[in-house]
Design a protein around this motif. Structure first.
Motif, PDB file in Angstrom:
ATOM      1  N   THR A  18     -42.385  15.074   4.618  1.00  0.00           N
ATOM      2  CA  THR A  18     -41.860  15.091   5.982  1.00  0.00           C
ATOM      3  C   THR A  18     -42.706  15.980   6.891  1.00  0.00           C
ATOM      4  N   GLY A  69     -45.687  16.341   6.756  1.00  0.00           N
ATOM      5  CA  GLY A  69     -46.927  15.624   7.044  1.00  0.00           C
ATOM      6  C   GLY A  69     -46.852  14.830   8.329  1.00  0.00           C
ATOM      7  N   TYR A  70     -45.655  14.602   8.848  1.00  0.00           N
ATOM      8  CA  TYR A  70     -45.478  13.944  10.141  1.00  0.00           C
ATOM      9  C   TYR A  70     -45.668  14.974  11.250  1.00  0.00           C
ATOM     10  N   SER A  71     -46.124  14.505  12.400  1.00  0.00           N
ATOM     11  CA  SER A  71     -46.292  15.421  13.533  1.00  0.00           C
ATOM     12  C   SER A  71     -44.952  15.974  14.011  1.00  0.00           C
ATOM     13  N   ASN A  72     -43.900  15.222  13.792  1.00  0.00           N
ATOM     14  CA  ASN A  72     -42.547  15.672  14.172  1.00  0.00           C
ATOM     15  C   ASN A  72     -41.725  16.054  12.949  1.00  0.00           C
ATOM     16  N   GLY A  73     -42.395  16.472  11.872  1.00  0.00           N
ATOM     17  CA  GLY A  73     -41.704  16.783  10.615  1.00  0.00           C
ATOM     18  C   GLY A  73     -40.683  17.887  10.743  1.00  0.00           C
ATOM     19  N   ASN A  77     -43.490  10.322  12.543  1.00  0.00           N
ATOM     20  CA  ASN A  77     -44.587  10.045  13.470  1.00  0.00           C
ATOM     21  C   ASN A  77     -45.876  10.631  12.894  1.00  0.00           C
ATOM     22  N   ARG A  78     -46.839   9.766  12.591  1.00  0.00           N
ATOM     23  CA  ARG A  78     -48.118  10.221  12.008  1.00  0.00           C
ATOM     24  C   ARG A  78     -49.120  10.668  13.067  1.00  0.00           C
ATOM     25  N   ASP A  79     -48.842  10.413  14.336  1.00  0.00           N
ATOM     26  CA  ASP A  79     -49.780  10.758  15.410  1.00  0.00           C
ATOM     27  C   ASP A  79     -49.894  12.262  15.610  1.00  0.00           C
TER      28      ASP A  79
END
Length: 227
Positions: free
Chosen positions: A102, A104-108, A225-227
């Motif tokens: 989690t 690893g996501y930009s919004n983790g 979100n991966r961005d």
């Protein structure tokens, strides 16, 4: 007249016992979050490796049930509290894979806080309903237990199948089952069916833990979100 007074005294004493069990359960539940957070922090910060696949699942179940057996055997002593806190530290470590994924996501961080807030809200609502409702939820027990068994079997099967749709379905069902379990477990205390606060804390902790994990999993799938 004396007989009626004795009945009233007994009822008052019984109510006091139930209140004490509920209060001690909530206090110990709050305390159990400390080793859980500590275990999760250590696992993520030091990248503690986790054995995956079917062997990892069996090892986890073996250790978890070993702790649960020990807690049950020592539920009337301080050792039971120590084992419970050790178990919650272990369960915190087990959060390492999902937390690392989690984060690893930009919004983790936001997803984790959302899952935490959602879990706390579910607990507050269900515990309140269980405390004030006149409805008897004791009949849910056998159905919820059967649901957990089916869910465990499906989860183990999906380790090998790897079906995303099945994983989503399992998470949704798990949130529903363990939310209902909060109703059942809290009302067991309120109605005097559960008189041991260590065992009660273990049951409610597992309810809350499973809701958090499955809610976070769904948030990651649909909101990561991966961005």
């Amino acid at each position: 007249m004396n007989q009626m007074q004795n009945i009233y005294d007994y009822a008052g004493a019984s109510q006091a016992v139930r209140h004490n069990v509920l209060r001690n359960t909530y206090w110990l539940l709050a305390l159990s979050m400390v080793p859980t957070v500590l275990g999760a922090f250590i696992g993520v910060a030091f990248h503690v490796p986790m054995l995956g696949g079917g062997l990892g699942a069996l090892l986890f179940l073996g250790i978890a049930f070993g702790f649960i057996w020990g807690i049950e055997r020592n539920k009337d002593s301080g050792l039971g509290v120590a084992l419970l806190l050790g178990f919650t530290f272990f369960m915190g470590l087990m959060l390492t894979p999902i937390l690392s994924r989690t984060l690893g996501y930009s919004n983790g961080g936001f997803l984790i806080m959302t899952a935490f807030g959602g879990t706390a809200s579910v607990f507050a609502v269900m515990a309140s309903v269980a405390t004030v409702s006149k409805r008897d939820f004791s009949g849910l027990g056998k159905w919820l237990f059967a649901g957990v068994i089916v869910m465990i079997i499906a989860s183990l099967a999906n380790i090998f199948l790897g079906l995303p749709a099945l994983a989503i379905t399992i998470s949704v069902i798990a949130i529903a089952i363990f939310s209902a379990y909060i109703l059942y477990d809290v009302q067991q205390i309120v109605n005097g069916g559960e008189t041991n606060y260590i065992r009660a804390t273990l049951a409610i902790y597992l309810d809350v833990y499973n809701i958090f994990v499955n809610l976070l999993s769904l948030l990651g799938i649909f909101g990561g979100n991966r961005d």
